[in-house]
Design an enzyme around this catalytic site. Sequence first.
Site, PDB file in Angstrom:
ATOM      1  N   GLY A 191     -21.517  29.493  98.224  1.00 31.56           N
ATOM      2  CA  GLY A 191     -21.737  29.207  96.991  1.00 31.56           C
ATOM      3  C   GLY A 191     -21.010  29.868  95.946  1.00 31.56           C
ATOM      4  O   GLY A 191     -21.202  31.358  96.145  1.00 31.56           O
ATOM      5  N   ASP A 242     -16.755  24.650  92.344  1.00 29.95           N
ATOM      6  CA  ASP A 242     -16.150  26.248  92.538  1.00 29.95           C
ATOM      7  C   ASP A 242     -15.235  26.445  91.872  1.00 29.95           C
ATOM      8  O   ASP A 242     -14.807  27.738  91.949  1.00 29.95           O
ATOM      9  CB  ASP A 242     -15.666  25.834  94.144  1.00 29.95           C
ATOM     10  CG  ASP A 242     -17.150  25.710  95.056  1.00 29.95           C
ATOM     11  OD1 ASP A 242     -17.509  24.308  95.127  1.00 29.95           O
ATOM     12  OD2 ASP A 242     -17.334  26.580  95.627  1.00 29.95           O
TER      13      ASP A 242
HETATM   14  C1  LIG Z   1     -23.342  26.823  92.771  1.00 31.56           C
HETATM   15  S1  LIG Z   1     -21.610  26.823  93.196  1.00 31.56           S
HETATM   16  C2  LIG Z   1     -22.150  25.886  94.806  1.00 31.56           C
HETATM   17  C3  LIG Z   1     -20.918  25.197  95.518  1.00 31.56           C
HETATM   18  O1  LIG Z   1     -20.517  25.905  96.591  1.00 31.56           O
HETATM   19  C4  LIG Z   1     -20.646  25.155  97.715  1.00 31.56           C
HETATM   20  O2  LIG Z   1     -19.563  25.470  98.502  1.00 31.56           O
HETATM   21  P1  LIG Z   1     -19.757  26.506  99.676  1.00 31.56           P
HETATM   22  O3  LIG Z   1     -21.157  26.083 100.168  1.00 31.56           O
HETATM   23  O4  LIG Z   1     -18.897  26.088 100.856  1.00 31.56           O
HETATM   24  O5  LIG Z   1     -19.791  27.893  99.349  1.00 31.56           O
HETATM   25  C5  LIG Z   1     -20.398  23.677  97.016  1.00 31.56           C
HETATM   26  O6  LIG Z   1     -19.163  23.542  96.798  1.00 31.56           O
HETATM   27  C6  LIG Z   1     -21.219  23.962  95.661  1.00 31.56           C
HETATM   28  O7  LIG Z   1     -21.235  22.858  94.838  1.00 31.56           O
END
Ligand SMILES: CSC[C@H]1O[C@H](OP(=O)(O)O)[C@H](O)[C@@H]1O
Length: 342
Positions: A45, A235
């Site tokens: 995240g 992101d």
């Molecule tokens: C609040 S930002 C969360 C954002 O990050 C996630 O990616 P990952 O789980 O690969 O770190 C995803 O894109 C979410 O929207």
Amino acid sequence: MQPLRFTGRTLDVLDQTLLPEQEVWETCDTYELVAEAIEKMKVRGAPAIGATAAYGIAIGAQQGLELSKGEFLSYLEGVCERLAKTRPTAVNLFWAIKRMRGLIQTNADLDVADLTKLIIAEANLIAEEDVRLNKQMGQHGLPYIPENARILTHCNTGSLATVDYGTALGVIRAAHDAGRNVTVYADETRPYLQGARLTAFELHRDNIPVTVVTDSMAGYLMQQGMVDLVIVGADRITANGDAANKIGTYSLAVLAKHHGIPFYVAAPMSTVDYELETGASIEIEQRSADEVVFIGGKRMAPEGVSALHPAFDVTPHELITAIITDRGAVESPDEERMAKLK
Ligand SMILES: CSC[C@H]1O[C@H](OP(=O)(O)O)[C@H](O)[C@@H]1O
């Protein structure tokens, strides 16, 4: 449920690869372990990654307390470089590292112990700010969430993706707490299943009605008139409002446009990268194909068959109804309107 606990000496990370069945905390007492936790998506995240990297630098500083001043500064640069290599897409990682590098450079005259104390304090400040700004963002999102809204969301953008409260899920929490009687469809979000495993986990614990759907059901739900709005995280958002987010987000935006359904992106200003003009410049993380062909350790595709795993895609600003940030919302985002947020 917060994903991070800084004890003053270690960063304890809730291992999100094991949720929702197991709540296991991993103690990271070195910056190397912190870097691995980010790479293996034990913590994930964008805002959570930023705060984790900041604490990784703080723990790294504590590992170097016995070094001479000259050695310490070059060692810290090595710590920053290690953390910067963990994941390429979420700009919050680089935003946090840049902020910590700036602090170190500004206070390079301090002795090792005093500089380390400053670094720890800055990491704590980044974490505290994230929660406050997420709650601000939640309030800025309220005008876009009508009574009884049926909301489709993708991936996980809640407390587990931030230091606490969340971004898109933060707006959903604010609407729930304001009595808007919202209900949520959570895309399972293949292949890591952040939606089924993490978003459903968070919303169920908060008594916010949530229904898990497969990613391929999104178009059907919209076609059946079952969705009033889509809200997702990001992101990296570029100067013109293009937004990189979990793979599958672009498909949702195209479907929402086709069905005349509002499509919102919620992200803190630390996710906006004004140095990139458009989303075409965003590096999309390519993760292991095994994360696609294995589910729960069981192989789903024949040995020797290849698989793609771009972890993100980019939604062009033309498909975004509004970008909701801690500084306010930008409707019909474009370069001129995004510049007003600076
Ligand atoms: C609040 S930002 C969360 C954002 O990050 C996630 O990616 P990952 O789980 O690969 O770190 C995803 O894109 C979410 O929207």
